[in-house]
Motif scaffolding. Structure first.
Motif, short mmCIF file in Angstrom:
data_model
loop_
_atom_site.label_atom_id
_atom_site.label_comp_id
_atom_site.label_asym_id
_atom_site.label_seq_id
_atom_site.Cartn_x
_atom_site.Cartn_y
_atom_site.Cartn_z
N ARG A 57 -14.68 7.51 -40.42
CA ARG A 57 -15.26 6.22 -40.06
C ARG A 57 -15.54 5.40 -41.33
O ARG A 57 -15.34 4.19 -41.36
CB ARG A 57 -16.55 6.46 -39.27
N GLU A 58 -16.02 6.08 -42.38
CA GLU A 58 -16.33 5.39 -43.63
C GLU A 58 -15.09 4.74 -44.25
O GLU A 58 -15.18 3.64 -44.78
CB GLU A 58 -16.96 6.37 -44.63
N HIS A 59 -13.95 5.43 -44.18
CA HIS A 59 -12.71 4.85 -44.71
C HIS A 59 -12.34 3.59 -43.92
O HIS A 59 -11.89 2.60 -44.49
CB HIS A 59 -11.56 5.86 -44.64
N LEU A 60 -12.55 3.64 -42.63
CA LEU A 60 -12.27 2.49 -41.78
C LEU A 60 -13.20 1.32 -42.11
O LEU A 60 -12.76 0.18 -42.27
CB LEU A 60 -12.40 2.90 -40.31
N PHE A 61 -14.50 1.61 -42.27
CA PHE A 61 -15.46 0.57 -42.64
C PHE A 61 -15.10 -0.04 -43.99
O PHE A 61 -15.16 -1.26 -44.18
CB PHE A 61 -16.88 1.12 -42.72
N ALA A 62 -14.71 0.80 -44.94
CA ALA A 62 -14.35 0.29 -46.26
C ALA A 62 -13.17 -0.68 -46.17
O ALA A 62 -13.17 -1.74 -46.81
CB ALA A 62 -14.03 1.44 -47.22
N ALA A 63 -12.19 -0.35 -45.35
CA ALA A 63 -11.03 -1.24 -45.19
C ALA A 63 -11.44 -2.56 -44.53
O ALA A 63 -10.98 -3.63 -44.93
CB ALA A 63 -9.95 -0.55 -44.36
N ILE A 64 -12.33 -2.48 -43.55
CA ILE A 64 -12.78 -3.68 -42.85
C ILE A 64 -13.61 -4.58 -43.78
O ILE A 64 -13.50 -5.80 -43.75
CB ILE A 64 -13.61 -3.30 -41.60
N LEU A 65 -14.43 -3.97 -44.61
CA LEU A 65 -15.36 -4.72 -45.45
C LEU A 65 -14.77 -5.21 -46.77
O LEU A 65 -15.41 -5.98 -47.48
CB LEU A 65 -16.60 -3.86 -45.75
N ARG A 66 -13.56 -4.79 -47.12
CA ARG A 66 -12.98 -5.11 -48.42
C ARG A 66 -13.03 -6.60 -48.75
O ARG A 66 -13.50 -6.99 -49.81
CB ARG A 66 -11.54 -4.60 -48.52
N SER A 67 -12.57 -7.45 -47.87
CA SER A 67 -12.53 -8.89 -48.19
C SER A 67 -13.94 -9.47 -48.29
O SER A 67 -14.20 -10.34 -49.13
CB SER A 67 -11.69 -9.66 -47.17
N GLN A 68 -14.87 -8.98 -47.46
CA GLN A 68 -16.24 -9.48 -47.54
C GLN A 68 -16.92 -9.06 -48.84
O GLN A 68 -17.66 -9.83 -49.43
CB GLN A 68 -17.08 -9.01 -46.34
N VAL A 69 -16.65 -7.82 -49.27
CA VAL A 69 -17.23 -7.36 -50.54
C VAL A 69 -16.67 -8.18 -51.69
O VAL A 69 -17.41 -8.60 -52.59
CB VAL A 69 -16.98 -5.85 -50.73
#
Length: 193
Positions: A57-69
């Motif tokens: 799940r964490e890998h998925l969240f990281a991919a989703i949040l990349r542009s926002q970060v």
């Protein structure tokens, strides 16, 4: 003519895009703790495809949040030379709140991951933490922000605040108390005699 390896890569890219789009939809609809099995169903791919691309799940969240970060890093860098470092700090924390509020329960996961550098989200957020730290230290130096708290502490506290169930944002009174607590209390008025 397209080579078979190119076709496979294009297909894999389409699957990944479909998974990320479905994940954003699922987490927006059901929150950050939504069942992962719903994602490949909505993406039209098999479960194995999801887990091959995103093992946790964490890998998925990281991919989703990349542009926002990346946007938060840029927001901090833009504000580093602001005439009012306190206002710059307030504006950045508002942008940070906006990102965490997109998915119910995401703020807590981000706050926890910020303290775990080895997690996928923690690693993703390292440049953001560094940029915010520079902004925060500038506010400490120029805007009388308390010296006994770190920028990481501030992010963890904001992430842990109770959330409005409709907006996902920290309740404004709670956030105000935290932000006001970053500055020394004003001198108490002299007692009336």
């Amino acid at each position: 003519m397209t080579s078979p390896s190119r076709a496979i890569r294009a297909d894999a890219a389409r699957n990944q895009d479909a998974i990320l789009a479905a994940a954003m939809e699922v987490f927006r609809d059901l929150g950050a703790d939504a069942p992962l099995d719903e994602i490949p169903r909505r993406a039209g791919v098999g479960r194995a495809t999801l887990y091959r691309r995103f093992p946790t799940r964490e890998h998925l969240f990281a991919a989703i949040l990349r542009s926002q970060v990346d946007a938060l890093v840029e927001a901090a860098e833009i504000r580093m030379a602001a005439a009012d470092p306190w206002q710059a700090l307030l504006e950045w924390t508002s942008a940070y709140e906006d990102i965490g509020a997109q998915y119910r329960g995401m703020n807590t996961r981000i706050g926890t991951a910020l303290l775990e550098d080895g997690s996928p989200i923690g690693e993703l957020c390292t440049p953001m933490k560094t940029a915010f730290d520079v902004l925060f230290r500038r506010a400490q130096e120029l805007a009388r922000v308390r010296l006994d708290i770190s920028s990481a502490d501030v992010l963890a506290i904001i992430s842990a605040l109770p959330r409005d169930p409709d907006t996902g944002r920290a309740r404004s009174t709670h956030l105000t108390v935290v932000l006001d607590g970053l500055r020394p209390a004003t001198e108490a008025a002299a007692p009336n005699g």
